[in-house]
Design an enzyme around this catalytic site. Sequence first.
Site: not given
Length: 320
Positions: A97, A172, A67
């Site tokens: 992901d 992230s 993402h």
Amino acid sequence: MSAEVQEREALDAYSHAITTAAERVGPAVVKVETGRGGSRGGWREPREGLGSGVIYSSDGSILTNAHVVAGASRVNVTLPDGRSMPAGVIGAEPERDLAVLRVGASGLPVAELSAAPLRVGQLVVAIGNPYGLDFTVTAGVVSALGRSLPLDRNTKLEQLIQTDTPITPGNSGGPLVDVQGRVVGITTAILPFAQGLGFAIPAALAFDVIGRVTEKHRQGLSRGALGISGLDVPIDEAVQHAHKLEQRGGVLLLEVAASGAAARASLHSGDIILAIGDRTTETVDALRQAVLALKGTSPWRISFLRDDRRRQVSLVPSNG
């Protein structure tokens, strides 16, 4: 031994475990910035995405979240030592992901990925760039294992590590590390308003994704006429002037297939292709168009930069 001394020694051991883990993995943690569009040789401001990543292989391969780079036309990574360089997306699996990036550099510090079993309560450390704050270290424990969380209506992330280690935007794609300094997971911030709930994709799943993505990429290389992967990069103005170049960009080679046409012509990772025949290749799209236009002819004259010096080679394309 007094309770005060015991407490001080326990705290020292805790601090030592965290600092050791951070020191071992930190040099391999990168900031990942992404954008869409933009003029050749520069970004269109503002940059649109921000995350982290970890270098896991000496060929410049980086693991991050899918993402973080989804929909990006430009990806840039910054190392802890301040060096910044463009990166290409080798492949991604959104349902996990995870994404694999590659930069045109070698000899970079790497982190060890570990699929060793984890235990609830185990101390872990997260390293990343939350909200763009470079190289931030946070610590916590493994809160739970085997969590499942929805990604969209039809997909959910499986087998996640839950941790109370703070994971915020910008973290992230960064590593979750054990006290031995091994990467046990890749953090993913998917519940931004849930305090004390952070999640990471286990390294065991990352191994599987890396294998599938790189194999698919290699198959694509072998089918190409040149046997390369690359990305658009700007050319330094001093280099443009020194070689009297009108073009402002070229195609940086991220990977050269060992048995491909480019390798046979002695091209290698880090070279910047300027032209094929009389056609300039300022972008990957321009390179593809040049390949299509010259298909059926042989050999091809390749003009490129290596160590800021302009060179030429003759290349016989592969069938593809």
